[in-house]
Design a protein around this motif. Structure first.
Motif, mmCIF file in Angstrom:
data_model
loop_
_atom_site.group_PDB
_atom_site.id
_atom_site.type_symbol
_atom_site.label_atom_id
_atom_site.label_comp_id
_atom_site.label_asym_id
_atom_site.label_seq_id
_atom_site.Cartn_x
_atom_site.Cartn_y
_atom_site.Cartn_z
ATOM 1 N N VAL A 146 -29.265 -9.369 -36.751
ATOM 2 C CA VAL A 146 -28.550 -8.520 -37.701
ATOM 3 C C VAL A 146 -27.944 -9.378 -38.803
ATOM 4 O O VAL A 146 -27.996 -9.024 -39.993
ATOM 5 C CB VAL A 146 -27.470 -7.688 -36.970
ATOM 6 N N LEU A 147 -27.362 -10.532 -38.449
ATOM 7 C CA LEU A 147 -26.800 -11.428 -39.457
ATOM 8 C C LEU A 147 -27.871 -11.915 -40.423
ATOM 9 O O LEU A 147 -27.637 -11.991 -41.641
ATOM 10 C CB LEU A 147 -26.121 -12.630 -38.788
ATOM 11 N N ILE A 148 -29.045 -12.241 -39.904
ATOM 12 C CA ILE A 148 -30.135 -12.715 -40.752
ATOM 13 C C ILE A 148 -30.578 -11.623 -41.716
ATOM 14 O O ILE A 148 -30.760 -11.872 -42.919
ATOM 15 C CB ILE A 148 -31.314 -13.205 -39.882
ATOM 16 N N ILE A 149 -30.722 -10.405 -41.218
ATOM 17 C CA ILE A 149 -31.166 -9.291 -42.074
ATOM 18 C C ILE A 149 -30.144 -9.007 -43.167
ATOM 19 O O ILE A 149 -30.496 -8.846 -44.342
ATOM 20 C CB ILE A 149 -31.448 -8.035 -41.220
ATOM 21 N N VAL A 150 -28.867 -8.973 -42.812
ATOM 22 C CA VAL A 150 -27.821 -8.721 -43.812
ATOM 23 C C VAL A 150 -27.784 -9.861 -44.825
ATOM 24 O O VAL A 150 -27.659 -9.635 -46.040
ATOM 25 C CB VAL A 150 -26.450 -8.528 -43.131
ATOM 26 N N GLY A 151 -27.916 -11.111 -44.350
ATOM 27 C CA GLY A 151 -27.928 -12.250 -45.261
ATOM 28 C C GLY A 151 -29.086 -12.207 -46.228
ATOM 29 O O GLY A 151 -28.926 -12.462 -47.433
ATOM 30 N N LEU A 152 -30.285 -11.873 -45.733
ATOM 31 C CA LEU A 152 -31.446 -11.763 -46.608
ATOM 32 C C LEU A 152 -31.285 -10.641 -47.627
ATOM 33 O O LEU A 152 -31.685 -10.767 -48.783
ATOM 34 C CB LEU A 152 -32.720 -11.547 -45.780
ATOM 35 N N PHE A 153 -30.671 -9.549 -47.199
ATOM 36 C CA PHE A 153 -30.422 -8.447 -48.135
ATOM 37 C C PHE A 153 -29.471 -8.895 -49.237
ATOM 38 O O PHE A 153 -29.669 -8.572 -50.406
ATOM 39 C CB PHE A 153 -29.870 -7.227 -47.400
ATOM 40 N N LEU A 154 -28.433 -9.658 -48.866
ATOM 41 C CA LEU A 154 -27.484 -10.127 -49.873
ATOM 42 C C LEU A 154 -28.133 -11.124 -50.839
ATOM 43 O O LEU A 154 -27.792 -11.161 -52.020
ATOM 44 C CB LEU A 154 -26.269 -10.766 -49.196
ATOM 45 N N ILE A 155 -29.061 -11.921 -50.332
ATOM 46 C CA ILE A 155 -29.724 -12.905 -51.186
ATOM 47 C C ILE A 155 -30.749 -12.243 -52.094
ATOM 48 O O ILE A 155 -30.785 -12.469 -53.305
ATOM 49 C CB ILE A 155 -30.406 -14.002 -50.332
ATOM 50 N N PHE A 156 -31.619 -11.423 -51.514
ATOM 51 C CA PHE A 156 -32.755 -10.867 -52.257
ATOM 52 C C PHE A 156 -32.596 -9.405 -52.645
ATOM 53 O O PHE A 156 -33.471 -8.852 -53.304
ATOM 54 C CB PHE A 156 -34.042 -11.019 -51.443
ATOM 55 N N GLY A 157 -31.508 -8.775 -52.220
ATOM 56 C CA GLY A 157 -31.325 -7.352 -52.507
ATOM 57 C C GLY A 157 -31.123 -7.089 -53.983
ATOM 58 O O GLY A 157 -30.784 -7.975 -54.770
#
Length: 166
Positions: A146-157
């Motif tokens: 979940v942390l990885i998915i949220v982090g990727l969303f913040l980076i590439f969202g």
């Protein structure tokens, strides 16, 4: 019967009679099944207080303890009927109780968006823990994902101010 004193008087007399009948052995263990009902009646009292006052948003705070006590009374009735055999699995209902009380405040108290944040957090945590209790594997072992998915969303969202982010 001014100011509702008569209603409270009748309630106290009824409770006194029931406990007297129990102590005389004329009825079974009244307390084991009645204490969740007391919580239910208090909950109903909070709700009646709100709706009889005209259901104005200024009095919506009465619904928070009313909603919490309502959910808890239902949970405790279930636990009493099952001998508390499921209490190890139903503890997330406590989170739902607070979320329900806050939801009633949101629904009848002006629908402030900021109030939805704790409602969604408590409800989401309640579902996660309830599902974890119902499943045989530990769902919380996936929290790093979940942390990885949220982090990727913040980076590439997508962001409305992409030129200002750098």
């Amino acid at each position: 019967m001014k100011n509702g004193k008569g209603v409270y008087g009748f309630f106290l007399v009824a409770i006194g009679i029931l406990f007297s009948l129990q102590s005389l052995g004329l009825i079974g263990d009244f307390w084991s099944f009645s204490w969740p009902l007391i919580l239910l009646f208090v909950s109903i009292g909070f709700h009646l207080g709100f709706f009889l006052s005209g259901a104005r948003s200024q009095h919506a705070g009465l619904l928070v303890p009313g909603g919490i006590l309502f959910v808890l009374s239902m949970l405790f009735m279930f636990e009493e009927m099952t001998g508390w055999n499921f209490s190890g699995n139903t503890w997330p209902i406590y989170l739902f109780a607070v979320a329900f009380g806050l939801f009633e405040l949101w629904l009848f108290g002006g629908r402030e968006v900021g109030l939805l944040i704790p409602i969604f957090i408590l409800t989401g945590l309640g579902f996660v823990f309830l599902i974890q209790n119902l499943l045989t594997f530990n769902i919380l072992s996936f929290w790093p994902l979940v942390l990885i998915i949220v982090g990727l969303f913040l980076i590439f969202g997508r962001s409305g101010n992409s030129s200002k982010d750098l």
